[in-house]
Design an enzyme around this catalytic site. Structure first.
Site, mmCIF file in Angstrom:
data_model
loop_
_atom_site.group_PDB
_atom_site.id
_atom_site.type_symbol
_atom_site.label_atom_id
_atom_site.label_comp_id
_atom_site.label_asym_id
_atom_site.label_seq_id
_atom_site.Cartn_x
_atom_site.Cartn_y
_atom_site.Cartn_z
ATOM 1 N N HIS A 1 5.673 -3.307 -12.992
ATOM 2 C CA HIS A 1 7.006 -3.083 -13.563
ATOM 3 C C HIS A 1 7.599 -4.473 -13.797
ATOM 4 O O HIS A 1 7.395 -5.379 -12.989
ATOM 5 C CB HIS A 1 7.851 -2.269 -12.575
ATOM 6 C CG HIS A 1 9.275 -2.029 -13.009
ATOM 7 N ND1 HIS A 1 9.631 -1.705 -14.298
ATOM 8 C CD2 HIS A 1 10.435 -2.041 -12.304
ATOM 9 C CE1 HIS A 1 10.949 -1.535 -14.356
ATOM 10 N NE2 HIS A 1 11.453 -1.748 -13.165
ATOM 11 N N GLY B 1 2.617 6.969 -8.506
ATOM 12 C CA GLY B 1 1.357 6.460 -7.961
ATOM 13 C C GLY B 1 0.429 7.552 -7.478
ATOM 14 O O GLY B 1 -0.788 7.490 -7.696
ATOM 15 N N TYR C 1 0.855 -1.199 0.000
ATOM 16 C CA TYR C 1 0.000 0.000 0.000
ATOM 17 C C TYR C 1 0.888 1.244 0.000
ATOM 18 O O TYR C 1 0.758 2.135 0.817
ATOM 19 C CB TYR C 1 -0.923 -0.023 1.224
ATOM 20 C CG TYR C 1 -2.173 0.823 1.083
ATOM 21 C CD1 TYR C 1 -3.174 0.479 0.180
ATOM 22 C CD2 TYR C 1 -2.351 1.965 1.860
ATOM 23 C CE1 TYR C 1 -4.326 1.241 0.062
ATOM 24 C CE2 TYR C 1 -3.503 2.743 1.753
ATOM 25 C CZ TYR C 1 -4.484 2.371 0.850
ATOM 26 O OH TYR C 1 -5.637 3.121 0.729
ATOM 27 N N SER D 1 0.831 0.787 7.587
ATOM 28 C CA SER D 1 -0.153 1.255 6.600
ATOM 29 C C SER D 1 -1.545 0.663 6.821
ATOM 30 O O SER D 1 -2.506 1.094 6.186
ATOM 31 C CB SER D 1 0.309 0.885 5.187
ATOM 32 O OG SER D 1 1.583 1.405 4.929
ATOM 33 N N SER E 1 3.074 3.910 -2.950
ATOM 34 C CA SER E 1 2.730 4.869 -3.998
ATOM 35 C C SER E 1 1.725 4.275 -5.001
ATOM 36 O O SER E 1 0.648 4.835 -5.230
ATOM 37 C CB SER E 1 4.032 5.284 -4.692
ATOM 38 O OG SER E 1 3.794 6.205 -5.705
ATOM 39 N N GLU F 1 15.547 29.592 -10.657
ATOM 40 C CA GLU F 1 15.945 29.458 -12.054
ATOM 41 C C GLU F 1 16.065 27.988 -12.470
ATOM 42 O O GLU F 1 15.608 27.592 -13.535
ATOM 43 C CB GLU F 1 17.288 30.174 -12.269
ATOM 44 C CG GLU F 1 17.641 30.377 -13.711
ATOM 45 C CD GLU F 1 16.589 31.154 -14.474
ATOM 46 O OE1 GLU F 1 16.134 32.200 -14.001
ATOM 47 O OE2 GLU F 1 16.218 30.690 -15.574
ATOM 48 N N GLU G 1 14.141 6.444 -16.323
ATOM 49 C CA GLU G 1 14.275 7.034 -14.991
ATOM 50 C C GLU G 1 15.736 7.330 -14.659
ATOM 51 O O GLU G 1 16.037 8.301 -13.975
ATOM 52 C CB GLU G 1 13.597 6.167 -13.908
ATOM 53 C CG GLU G 1 14.215 4.811 -13.667
ATOM 54 C CD GLU G 1 13.253 3.807 -13.017
ATOM 55 O OE1 GLU G 1 12.023 4.019 -13.051
ATOM 56 O OE2 GLU G 1 13.733 2.792 -12.488
HETATM 57 P P1 NAD Z 1 6.494 1.816 -2.512
HETATM 58 O O1 NAD Z 1 7.895 1.761 -2.035
HETATM 59 O O2 NAD Z 1 5.817 3.128 -2.579
HETATM 60 O O3 NAD Z 1 5.542 0.945 -1.605
HETATM 61 C C1 NAD Z 1 5.754 -0.349 -1.325
HETATM 62 C C2 NAD Z 1 4.765 -0.840 -0.293
HETATM 63 O O4 NAD Z 1 5.007 -2.210 -0.137
HETATM 64 C C3 NAD Z 1 4.959 -0.243 1.092
HETATM 65 O O5 NAD Z 1 4.207 0.921 1.272
HETATM 66 C C4 NAD Z 1 4.452 -1.342 1.961
HETATM 67 O O6 NAD Z 1 3.057 -1.218 2.094
HETATM 68 C C5 NAD Z 1 4.706 -2.586 1.158
HETATM 69 N N1 NAD Z 1 5.794 -3.433 1.638
HETATM 70 C C6 NAD Z 1 7.096 -3.100 1.794
HETATM 71 N N2 NAD Z 1 7.788 -4.157 2.236
HETATM 72 C C7 NAD Z 1 6.882 -5.168 2.355
HETATM 73 C C8 NAD Z 1 6.969 -6.503 2.776
HETATM 74 N N3 NAD Z 1 8.121 -7.033 3.176
HETATM 75 N N4 NAD Z 1 5.839 -7.245 2.768
HETATM 76 C C9 NAD Z 1 4.655 -6.735 2.354
HETATM 77 N N5 NAD Z 1 4.524 -5.473 1.947
HETATM 78 C C10 NAD Z 1 5.616 -4.709 1.961
HETATM 79 O O7 NAD Z 1 6.462 1.026 -3.889
HETATM 80 P P2 NAD Z 1 5.994 1.594 -5.285
HETATM 81 O O8 NAD Z 1 6.882 2.722 -5.674
HETATM 82 O O9 NAD Z 1 4.524 1.786 -5.279
HETATM 83 O O10 NAD Z 1 6.382 0.382 -6.245
HETATM 84 C C11 NAD Z 1 5.574 -0.765 -6.391
HETATM 85 C C12 NAD Z 1 5.746 -1.308 -7.794
HETATM 86 O O11 NAD Z 1 5.229 -0.371 -8.725
HETATM 87 C C13 NAD Z 1 7.188 -1.534 -8.201
HETATM 88 O O12 NAD Z 1 7.224 -2.655 -9.025
HETATM 89 C C14 NAD Z 1 7.517 -0.292 -8.984
HETATM 90 O O13 NAD Z 1 8.581 -0.462 -9.912
HETATM 91 C C15 NAD Z 1 6.206 -0.079 -9.692
HETATM 92 N N6 NAD Z 1 5.997 1.283 -10.178
HETATM 93 C C16 NAD Z 1 6.083 2.315 -9.297
HETATM 94 C C17 NAD Z 1 5.841 3.588 -9.745
HETATM 95 C C18 NAD Z 1 5.808 4.733 -8.747
HETATM 96 O O14 NAD Z 1 5.242 5.735 -9.072
HETATM 97 N N7 NAD Z 1 6.320 4.655 -7.541
HETATM 98 C C19 NAD Z 1 5.533 3.831 -11.091
HETATM 99 C C20 NAD Z 1 5.411 2.740 -11.970
HETATM 100 C C21 NAD Z 1 5.647 1.471 -11.484
HETATM 101 MG MG MG Z 2 8.738 4.639 -14.921
HETATM 102 MG MG MG Z 3 10.561 2.597 -12.672
HETATM 103 MG MG MG Z 4 14.338 32.861 -17.686
#
Ligand code: NAD
Ligand code: MG
Ligand code: MG
Ligand code: MG
Ligand code: MG
Length: 341
Positions: free
Chosen positions: A109, A135, A26, A54, A28, A228, A196
């Site tokens: 991903h 997210g 839970y 969370s 991003s 700037e 990224e």
């Molecule tokens: P995050 O770091 O925001 O959140 C991860 C969540 O996982 C934590 O909030 C927690 O609730 C949970 N967690 C952490 N350790 C855990 C454990 N041991 N057991 C169970 N739950 C656990 O992660 P994110 O950035 O949302 O990334 C999640 C996936 O989405 C990844 O594969 C990432 O590459 C992909 N992704 C993320 C974004 C982004 O905007 N952050 C964009 C595109 C894809």
């Molecule tokens: Mg990306």
């Molecule tokens: Mg990425």
């Molecule tokens: Mg300027």
């Protein structure tokens, strides 16, 4: 190769609506997917460890919560939204034991599939819905009736309905409002990491910090250097987002536009492009992934050191001071620093 794009009419929400969906994690993406799927009429349970901080947030939002193992046992569709370096552990402990034939494993991903850290059995559907945005924006755009574009990919398709299921899920989080592109786990993973590292996160952060450093070293006020090199970047990028680089050039002065043509290529020259190719090569041969996972497995010493260095950069202190004075910017700032992570 021409891409295939999917929009609202290409996706049937009732497919995901007929499934039980576990969103594991839970953060991003997890929060955004769980809330938006729920709002789209999908039966969602969030999977979080017993002691997770969370959990209260999930129940406050009116969502069901269970352990990752319970949620995986209950669900037909399991979306793994934990950090990429944690995913293989959560998968092995809590998900894999409940992956009976016919279930679908979803990712946002392709990292763990592309680099072989997770290897689901052949009778499991393996599908990706990867939003092309953070997210928090995935949720904000959905709630505003808009959407963040996404990529969809099907790695394993034992039931033959993987694409329809992926598109249905994508519709549930608003992605088909903006457009969903069909791709592969390999293409998504490699382009996502490259983007990224070299442009969106790595490239821009280093460019902004360097611009700030050069100006302040030369004796200019840090506040001016901040406006700037950092603050104005958003305004410029908004114009690109609306109308491409051409609109940005149209909107800024002819002086700025001429300087863009003259000096941009002096900064980003062939030597930079050569190193960008090097970054892509390290992604493709798995060496970036191996370095990231090895550091995480060792307790992330390199990652933590680099994060602390970044937060200690003088641009952060200058920015904190200035943002407080811009109430509308301060209102959007929910970042509280490493201490609160
Ligand atoms: P995050 O770091 O925001 O959140 C991860 C969540 O996982 C934590 O909030 C927690 O609730 C949970 N967690 C952490 N350790 C855990 C454990 N041991 N057991 C169970 N739950 C656990 O992660 P994110 O950035 O949302 O990334 C999640 C996936 O989405 C990844 O594969 C990432 O590459 C992909 N992704 C993320 C974004 C982004 O905007 N952050 C964009 C595109 C894809
Ligand atoms: Mg990306
Ligand atoms: Mg990425
Ligand atoms: Mg300027
Ligand atoms: Mg102009």
């Amino acid at each position: 190769m021409p891409v295939t794009m999917y929009y609202q009419d290409d996706a049937d929400l009732s497919i995901i609506g007929a499934k039980k969906v576990a969103v594991i994690g839970y953060g991003s993406q997890g929060e955004a997917h769980a809330l938006s799927l729920r709002d789209s009429g999908v039966d969602v349970t969030v999977g979080l460890a017993e002691g997770s901080k969370s959990r209260a947030k999930v129940t406050d939002a009116g969502l069901k919560v269970a352990t990752p193992a319970e949620a995986s046992e209950w669900a037909d569709v399991i979306m793994l939204l934990v950090p990429d370096h944690v995913a293989r552990h959560v998968y092995a402990e809590s998900v894999e034991p409940h992956l009976t034939a016919g279930k679908a494993l979803f990712f946002a991903h392709g990292f763990n599939i592309r680099f072989g850290y997770i290897k689901p059995a052949a009778d499991i559907a393996v599908i990706m819905v990867a939003p092309k945005g953070p997210g928090h924006l995935v949720r904000r755009q959905f709630a505003d009736g808009k959407g963040v574009p996404a990529l969809v990919a099907v790695e394993q398709d034992p039931n033959g309905d993987g694409l329809a299921l992926g598109l249905s899920y994508a519709k549930g989080i608003g992605a088909t409002r903006a457009g969903v592109i069909e791709t592969t786990f390999t293409e998504e993973t490699e382009t996502d990491l490259f983007g990224e590292q070299s442009v969106l996160c790595g490239g821009v952060s280093s460019l902004v910090q360097s611009g700030f450093e050069i100006l302040t070293e030369a004796g200019y006020a840090p506040e001016i250097a901040y406006f700037e090199c950092l603050h104005e970047l958003k305004l410029i990028v908004d114009l690109m987002y609306e109308g491409g680089i051409a609109k940005q050039r149209w909107s800024c002065s002819d002086t700025a536009e001429y300087g863009d043509y003259i000096s941009g290529p002096r900064i980003i020259d062939d030597s930079v492009r050569e190193r960008m190719r090097g970054v892509l090569a390290d992604i493709k041969d798995g060496s970036f992934a191996a370095r990231f996972i090895a550091d995480q497995d060792a307790g992330a010493p390199e990652f933590k050191k680099l994060r602390a260095q970044g937060e200690a950069h003088p641009i952060e202190e200058t920015g904190r001071k200035l943002r407080k004075l811009m109430s509308w910017v301060a209102a959007d700032d929910d970042y509280t620093g490493t201490a609160a992570r």
